[in-house]
Design a protein around this motif. Structure first.
Motif, PDB file in Angstrom:
ATOM      1  N   ALA A   1       3.587  42.431  21.446  1.00  0.00           N
ATOM      2  CA  ALA A   1       4.888  42.834  21.988  1.00  0.00           C
ATOM      3  C   ALA A   1       5.922  42.976  20.881  1.00  0.00           C
ATOM      4  CB  ALA A   1       5.352  41.808  23.027  1.00  0.00           C
ATOM      5  N   ARG A   2       5.917  42.026  19.952  1.00  0.00           N
ATOM      6  CA  ARG A   2       6.884  42.122  18.847  1.00  0.00           C
ATOM      7  C   ARG A   2       6.635  43.383  18.031  1.00  0.00           C
ATOM      8  NH1 ARG A   2       6.787  36.488  18.314  1.00  0.00           N
ATOM      9  NH2 ARG A   2       5.031  36.582  16.888  1.00  0.00           N
ATOM     10  N   ALA A   3       5.352  43.678  17.786  1.00  0.00           N
ATOM     11  CA  ALA A   3       5.038  44.906  17.035  1.00  0.00           C
ATOM     12  C   ALA A   3       5.488  46.142  17.829  1.00  0.00           C
ATOM     13  CB  ALA A   3       3.534  44.971  16.757  1.00  0.00           C
ATOM     14  N   ALA A   4       5.244  46.138  19.146  1.00  0.00           N
ATOM     15  CA  ALA A   4       5.608  47.289  19.977  1.00  0.00           C
ATOM     16  C   ALA A   4       7.111  47.524  19.949  1.00  0.00           C
ATOM     17  CB  ALA A   4       5.138  47.062  21.410  1.00  0.00           C
ATOM     18  N   VAL A   5       7.857  46.441  20.089  1.00  0.00           N
ATOM     19  CA  VAL A   5       9.311  46.569  20.139  1.00  0.00           C
ATOM     20  C   VAL A   5       9.868  46.952  18.770  1.00  0.00           C
ATOM     21  CG1 VAL A   5      11.437  45.237  20.560  1.00  0.00           C
ATOM     22  CG2 VAL A   5       9.500  45.011  22.130  1.00  0.00           C
ATOM     23  N   SER A   6       9.162  46.561  17.692  1.00  0.00           N
ATOM     24  CA  SER A   6       9.628  46.908  16.338  1.00  0.00           C
ATOM     25  C   SER A   6       9.166  48.295  15.910  1.00  0.00           C
ATOM     26  CB  SER A   6       9.120  45.905  15.305  1.00  0.00           C
ATOM     27  OG  SER A   6       9.026  44.632  15.809  1.00  0.00           O
ATOM     28  N   GLY A   7       8.479  49.029  16.783  1.00  0.00           N
ATOM     29  CA  GLY A   7       8.170  50.417  16.456  1.00  0.00           C
ATOM     30  C   GLY A   7       6.740  50.694  16.041  1.00  0.00           C
ATOM     31  N   ASP A   8       5.830  49.744  16.135  1.00  0.00           N
ATOM     32  CA  ASP A   8       4.420  50.023  15.842  1.00  0.00           C
ATOM     33  C   ASP A   8       3.888  50.933  16.951  1.00  0.00           C
ATOM     34  OD1 ASP A   8       1.665  48.150  14.648  1.00  0.00           O
ATOM     35  OD2 ASP A   8       1.514  49.712  16.168  1.00  0.00           O
ATOM     36  N   PRO A   9       3.527  52.190  16.610  1.00  0.00           N
ATOM     37  CA  PRO A   9       3.208  53.137  17.680  1.00  0.00           C
ATOM     38  C   PRO A   9       1.976  52.741  18.494  1.00  0.00           C
ATOM     39  CG  PRO A   9       2.898  54.160  15.495  1.00  0.00           C
ATOM     40  CD  PRO A   9       3.458  52.789  15.270  1.00  0.00           C
ATOM     41  N   GLN A  10       0.967  52.139  17.829  1.00  0.00           N
ATOM     42  CA  GLN A  10      -0.242  51.773  18.560  1.00  0.00           C
ATOM     43  C   GLN A  10       0.027  50.624  19.528  1.00  0.00           C
ATOM     44  OE1 GLN A  10      -2.987  51.583  15.215  1.00  0.00           O
ATOM     45  NE2 GLN A  10      -4.639  51.642  16.771  1.00  0.00           N
ATOM     46  N   ALA A  11       0.766  49.637  19.046  1.00  0.00           N
ATOM     47  CA  ALA A  11       1.099  48.506  19.906  1.00  0.00           C
ATOM     48  C   ALA A  11       1.975  48.970  21.067  1.00  0.00           C
ATOM     49  CB  ALA A  11       1.805  47.419  19.101  1.00  0.00           C
ATOM     50  N   PHE A  12       2.896  49.867  20.739  1.00  0.00           N
ATOM     51  CA  PHE A  12       3.757  50.392  21.800  1.00  0.00           C
ATOM     52  C   PHE A  12       2.931  51.117  22.848  1.00  0.00           C
ATOM     53  CE2 PHE A  12       6.202  53.683  23.864  1.00  0.00           C
ATOM     54  CZ  PHE A  12       7.324  52.977  24.293  1.00  0.00           C
ATOM     55  N   ALA A  13       2.008  51.963  22.401  1.00  0.00           N
ATOM     56  CA  ALA A  13       1.191  52.739  23.341  1.00  0.00           C
ATOM     57  C   ALA A  13       0.417  51.817  24.275  1.00  0.00           C
ATOM     58  CB  ALA A  13       0.241  53.662  22.573  1.00  0.00           C
ATOM     59  N   LEU A  14      -0.058  50.715  23.726  1.00  0.00           N
ATOM     60  CA  LEU A  14      -0.850  49.774  24.514  1.00  0.00           C
ATOM     61  C   LEU A  14      -0.004  49.152  25.628  1.00  0.00           C
ATOM     62  CD1 LEU A  14      -3.787  48.907  23.965  1.00  0.00           C
ATOM     63  CD2 LEU A  14      -2.866  46.847  22.899  1.00  0.00           C
ATOM     64  N   ILE A  15       1.190  48.699  25.279  1.00  0.00           N
ATOM     65  CA  ILE A  15       2.040  48.050  26.297  1.00  0.00           C
ATOM     66  C   ILE A  15       2.609  49.101  27.250  1.00  0.00           C
ATOM     67  CG2 ILE A  15       4.173  46.734  26.628  1.00  0.00           C
ATOM     68  CD1 ILE A  15       3.370  44.965  24.396  1.00  0.00           C
ATOM     69  N   ASP A  16       2.915  50.262  26.714  1.00  0.00           N
ATOM     70  CA  ASP A  16       3.440  51.321  27.571  1.00  0.00           C
ATOM     71  C   ASP A  16       2.386  51.758  28.594  1.00  0.00           C
ATOM     72  OD1 ASP A  16       5.632  53.029  28.234  1.00  0.00           O
ATOM     73  OD2 ASP A  16       4.461  54.697  27.408  1.00  0.00           O
TER      74      ASP A  16
END
Lengths: 395, 395
Positions: free
Chosen positions: A290-305
């Motif tokens: 989640a921290r990676a997603a919120v900080s702009g990591d596109p792969q982590a974001f895609a996973l949570i999104d």
């Protein structure tokens, strides 16, 4: 949903009067009669008893157009306290709230693996004494303790200790009411009260944790279902031929959108799993993603999104079935990535909710997503104390 | 669900007393006080008013262990009547019920295509006069007319006439309350009353027609949601990437399991479509398929059984979300192939329902699936008459 009848001065009236005073913060007897529809003599009686009980007090006066100044009534917040203990997978969250549901104390202590077996009741009694001593809370004003834990589920491993036995032992040793409450249900009540939602509104909250649950508050009371098991949003199927779920169903949204599902998906992605440190518990691994997603990591974001997109399908089904106008997202997953979920839910509901042309469907984020369940549980104890028989929970 | 509080003698008490008398068929004042929790003086007052109003009457006595014989009270069925008109795609179903919800008259007349435009109000007024004349019903005992029609849905073609205008004109010309009610909601109320379901039970019904809807009865009242739009079971998604639905969503169960979906699927099967005569309206084509399925045509059976399997996924989601213990299947599709749906739902719920280890989930078939909506609507009118302000429906 049910329209409010003109209420008679029955046991529900006391609860109604307390609710109105709480949501108004301060209000006169005349206004109380107007808002509740109760007669002036009924209001006078109820108010007198509430003042005698210390639940409310007179807090000054306001000018009146009718000549004589109106005496204002308010909740007396420190006359009663409720305690909530949330048994998490690794931690115990202790919360104390006052009569307005305001948090007067909070403490998170580690709950080492295995600790919630053994003499759990003894440990909780000790915790209770430490916590109330630290806060200097008068024990005779503590109305009770609510223990929050996930419910046992068919097909899943046992949730651990036998909470019914723990509950009975605690009630005996603490000499006060103790109840066990489901996390999603407790969180829904906490959000309902802290947001001052009107009783007429059908209100739902979505609790995102290692599993997924919902809490439904209809006409001001938790909706329980036939066996206190309502709110199993996590076991709405979003794909009839989808991922098998231990519960016996296929395509349960929990298998796509819970913290556990996100972590499982991430661990199967070698690139992401290599880059982020995903060992440890589900919650700590989820927090890393989640921290990676919120900080702009596109792969982590895609996973949570993607998890949020799947969650939105189940939430839209719930909204269509119940015609909800307002939802709150809460729980630990919301603490670390709430905005990703809220955005997806809003855009999905705007396209698909059946009633979208009739009214907006508000998707809100909890102000205290990690503690919502313990706060709600503690608030339940004070609520039960001020309006006996009104809440529907003790079991 | 909400446990019943000890009720005070308010406006809800009259409704409660009438409900208890209705479900007991006959009961004494002493037993009424025991069952309702109201005081003897309250019961005496309420009973006196109900007798004066002609709603109940004394119907003999029973021996009592306490010495003096108990006078029994019963509903006076013919003191009030309610009318329900169900506007179908091709027919108008007219129903009259007495105060117990018993059907005293029923008539189905064709509603030629286009007829429900034009002077619909005028035609309905004429129908009303014909129907009540034929039954020799005293107009001054008719409490009102409920018109049942599907609700307007975003993305779908307009349901036809402007029912708000028709409602207002009818109320004006008939000089009685007229309301418009959704088919699934009306059917749920009808089943709730005719089955004497307890108020404490959370009750759901599934209405299978050209579309799919649910009716939810909680604490004895229809659950409406934020904009009278609750119950859109047809728009629960059972596959997030499934068939697109005009509502804006994907995978709505209505696109897999409604009568319209079954007929559409059948027409795309050249062998089946060649063997059965599937021209004409959706309902007549569906009836042809259902008759074949029930008589053992394996292809027709497979088609309806697949629809039932898809329906079961959505129903399991509803049951998990609300922890329902009892469901009734109703609507025209149930009239011709109800047993196929009931079997699938039972076996799916037995494998997947979250609360299956706590309580059985009863799946029942409506005794009058084609008329459930009109009967429920008519019953709503008498219910509103005996307990004003108690039902939550008029809109």
């Amino acid at each position: 949903m049910a329209r409010r009848e003109t209420p008679a001065a029955g046991p529900g009236s006391r609860a109604l009067v307390v609710d109105v005073i709480r949501s108004a913060r301060s209000i006169s007897r005349v206004e109380l009669a107007e808002v509740t529809g109760l007669t002036q003599p009924s209001i006078s009686n109820i108010v007198r008893v509430l003042i005698d009980d210390g639940v409310i007090h007179e807090t000054g006066s306001a000018d009146s157009t009718r000549g004589k100044p109106r005496i204002l009534l308010s909740i007396n917040p420190y006359s009663r306290f409720g305690m909530g203990f949330h048994l998490g997978a690794e931690t115990l969250t202790c919360v104390a709230v006052d009569l307005t549901g305001g948090v007067v104390g909070r403490e998170v202590v580690p709950l080492a693996t295995g600790e919630n077996g053994g003499d759990l009741a003894g440990r909780l009694v000790a915790r209770f004494a430490d916590f109330t001593d630290g806060l200097d809370l008068p024990v005779n004003r503590i109305e009770g303790l609510a223990i929050v834990a996930p419910t046992a589920r068919p097909g899943f491993e046992s949730a651990g200790p036998d909470l019914a036995a723990v509950r009975a032992e605690l009630a005996d040793r603490l000499r006060m009411p103790v109840l066990v409450e489901n996390d999603a249900a407790a969180a829904a009540l906490g959000e309902f009260w802290s947001r001052r939602v009107s009783r007429e509104q059908a209100f739902g909250s979505v609790y995102l944790s290692t599993g997924i649950g919902a809490g439904l508050v209809f006409s001001g009371a938790l909706f329980r279902g036939a066996s206190f098991d309502a709110g199993e949003l996590g076991h709405l199927s979003i794909r009839y031929d989808g991922r098998p779920c231990p519960c016996g169903n296929q395509g349960c949204v929990e298998r796509y959108a819970s913290m556990a599902a996100v972590v499982e998906d991430a661990r199967q992605d070698p690139e992401l799993a290599g880059r982020l440190t995903l060992d440890g518990s589900v919650s700590s691994a989820y927090d890393v993603i989640a921290r990676a997603a919120v900080s702009g990591d596109p792969q982590a974001f895609a996973l949570i999104d993607r998890a949020a997109t799947h969650l939105a399908v189940a939430v839209a089904s719930m909204v269509n079935l119940l015609d909800l106008g307002r939802l709150v997202l809460t729980g630990p997953a919301v603490a670390s990535a709430g905005s990703i979920y809220a955005r997806r839910l809003r855009s999905h509901l705007a396209r698909t909710a059946h009633a979208r042309n009739r009214h907006p469907i508000a998707v809100e984020l909890s102000a205290q997503p990690r503690d919502a369940a313990s706060i709600g549980a503690a608030a339940l104890m004070v609520q039960a104390a001020i309006a006996p028989g009104h809440t529907t929970s003790a079991h």
